[in-house]
Enzyme design. Structure first.
Site, PDB file in Angstrom:
ATOM      1  N   TYR A 141      15.676  -7.389 -12.138  1.00 41.00           N
ATOM      2  CA  TYR A 141      16.262  -8.361 -12.517  1.00 41.00           C
ATOM      3  C   TYR A 141      17.841  -8.028 -12.497  1.00 41.00           C
ATOM      4  O   TYR A 141      18.602  -9.099 -11.993  1.00 41.00           O
ATOM      5  CB  TYR A 141      15.989  -9.103 -13.737  1.00 41.00           C
ATOM      6  N   LYS A 186       2.741  -0.004 -13.054  1.00 46.11           N
ATOM      7  CA  LYS A 186       1.968   0.131 -11.610  1.00 46.11           C
ATOM      8  C   LYS A 186       1.978   1.357 -10.714  1.00 46.11           C
ATOM      9  O   LYS A 186       2.767   1.502  -9.789  1.00 46.11           O
ATOM     10  CB  LYS A 186       2.637  -1.057 -10.629  1.00 46.11           C
ATOM     11  N   ASP A 219      -1.826  -5.168 -12.857  1.00 46.77           N
ATOM     12  CA  ASP A 219      -2.978  -6.214 -12.147  1.00 46.77           C
ATOM     13  C   ASP A 219      -4.238  -6.345 -13.221  1.00 46.77           C
ATOM     14  O   ASP A 219      -4.771  -7.284 -13.534  1.00 46.77           O
ATOM     15  CB  ASP A 219      -3.039  -5.867 -10.998  1.00 46.77           C
ATOM     16  N   ASP A 243       7.925 -10.121 -18.457  1.00 45.64           N
ATOM     17  CA  ASP A 243       8.272 -11.511 -18.216  1.00 45.64           C
ATOM     18  C   ASP A 243       6.913 -12.342 -18.013  1.00 45.64           C
ATOM     19  O   ASP A 243       6.482 -13.447 -18.365  1.00 45.64           O
ATOM     20  CB  ASP A 243       9.376 -11.574 -17.198  1.00 45.64           C
ATOM     21  N   ASP A 247       4.202 -14.694 -20.744  1.00 45.89           N
ATOM     22  CA  ASP A 247       4.006 -16.025 -20.284  1.00 45.89           C
ATOM     23  C   ASP A 247       2.420 -16.367 -20.039  1.00 45.89           C
ATOM     24  O   ASP A 247       1.847 -17.188 -20.830  1.00 45.89           O
ATOM     25  CB  ASP A 247       4.652 -16.697 -19.085  1.00 45.89           C
TER      26      ASP A 247
END
Length: 362
Positions: A141, A186, A219, A243, A247
């Site tokens: 970001y 990851k 994942d 982020d 959610d």
């Protein structure tokens, strides 16, 4: 205690839910004898309209001087063009960086009264109590961005120091919970994740021998978070993964409107906000769920003002209201719904009930 609190209502339902949270904070001040002063400032889309800047200098200056900041939400269709030079989200990102708020805490603890609103089977949700710690000022970001007619790129980078400080924060928080930290990355694909895993392993091994650290690929974590959420205590991860996962985790609670967050740095001041967006489709209708903003105010009391009993009082008042069936439209599942002001009034009433506070302190 005397404290200066900046309120950033922002856009959409932000003004409605922050007003509810301020009403609750005023009730706390009355009940416990504190002097909490509130000052409103612009951020996001409304700040663009009024000042041409999503984070006006006056807003940033006020936030720098405050003991804590409570935010509603930013953004909306009016300012949603991703190619616009100035966007509401830039104000929020700039504020986090300017205040040095590198750790975003998002607790998830489904309430029995709201399990029916969750799309997850209730037997998977009983006993869930997890805390996601999201790195907030690094990663993709904030990396360099390029765009040509034929391609685009976003740079994701992390330094050792950035990873160390957020992992330390997660481990300290876990020491006050169940001493279990899950680090999400990851590492099978990304070099930043390989660094993240190495640093997290070293910090836990050398500085927190009482902490059980496990690693999880993002994942598979997305799957396990919904299939076995009770398995997790503190989850720490980088900015974009956090982020997305938080959610997703909101579905465990039944609604994004229930969940609070605290953005913290090394000082006591912090930024507190519900994790939901500006919900422009319901703005101004008086039906927005203010529980996330109210619980964010509880985090503000605990982390920035050090008022632990007062924070617990707010949280118990919320629990009591939910148990009594004070449910906003997103939680009522077609039943009787209570509006934004009604929810706030129910929480305030419980805070101001002497027996509630006496019971808390017994």
């Amino acid at each position: 205690m005397r404290a200066e609190i900046v309120i950033l209502p922002g856009d959409g339902i932000g003004p409605e839910v922050t007003a509810a949270a301020v009403a609750v904070l005023r009730a706390v001040a009355r009940r416990f004898g504190h002097a909490l002063n509130f000052a409103e400032h612009d951020i996001g889309g409304i700040a663009i309209d009024r000042h041409g800047d999503p984070l006006p200098p006056a807003t940033l200056d006020a936030c720098n001087r405050a003991d804590a900041v409570l935010l509603g939400a930013v953004g909306g269709p009016k300012w949603s063009d991703p190619n616009a030079r100035v966007r509401p989200e830039q104000g929020l990102l700039a504020l986090r960086r300017a205040l040095g708020l590198y750790a975003n805490l998002r607790p998830v603890q489904p309430h029995p009264a709201t399990l029916g609103a969750a799309p997850i089977k209730p037997h998977l949700l009983s006993g869930v109590d997890l805390l996601v710690v999201r790195e907030l000022t690094g990663g993709i970001y904030f990396g360099d961005k390029t765009r040509t007619a034929d391609s685009a790129s976003d740079l994701c980078s992390y330094s050792v120091a950035e990873i160390e400080r957020v992992v330390r924060r997660a481990c300290r928080l876990a020491q006050g919970r169940r001493c279990h930290v899950t680090s999400v990355d990851k590492a099978n694909v990304l070099e930043t994740s390989r660094l993240w895993r190495d640093v997290a392993t070293r910090i836990a091994r050398d500085e927190f021998p009482d902490i059980l650290l496990e690693h999880q690929l993002v994942d598979s974590m997305a799957m396990h978070l919904l299939s076995r959420p009770r398995a997790y205590d503190v989850v720490v991860t980088e900015n974009m993964f956090g982020d997305i996962l938080t959610d997703e985790a909101s579905m465990l609670a039944g609604s994004m409107g229930l969940l609070p967050s605290a953005s913290l740095g090394d000082g006591k001041a912090g930024l507190y906000e519900p994790i939901h967006g500006s919900a422009p489709d319901i703005a101004g209708r008086g039906i927005a769920n203010p529980y996330g903003a109210i619980l964010s105010a509880a985090l503000l009391l605990r982390h920035s003002l050090g008022l632990v009993d007062e924070a617990a009082c707010v949280e118990q008042a919320v629990d009591s209201a939910l148990e009594a069936g004070v449910l906003s439209a997103d939680l009522a599942a077609g039943g009787d719904a209570v509006g934004t002001h009604g929810v706030a009034a129910a929480v305030v009433e419980r805070i101001e009930t002497p027996s509630h506070v006496a019971e808390l302190r017994d």
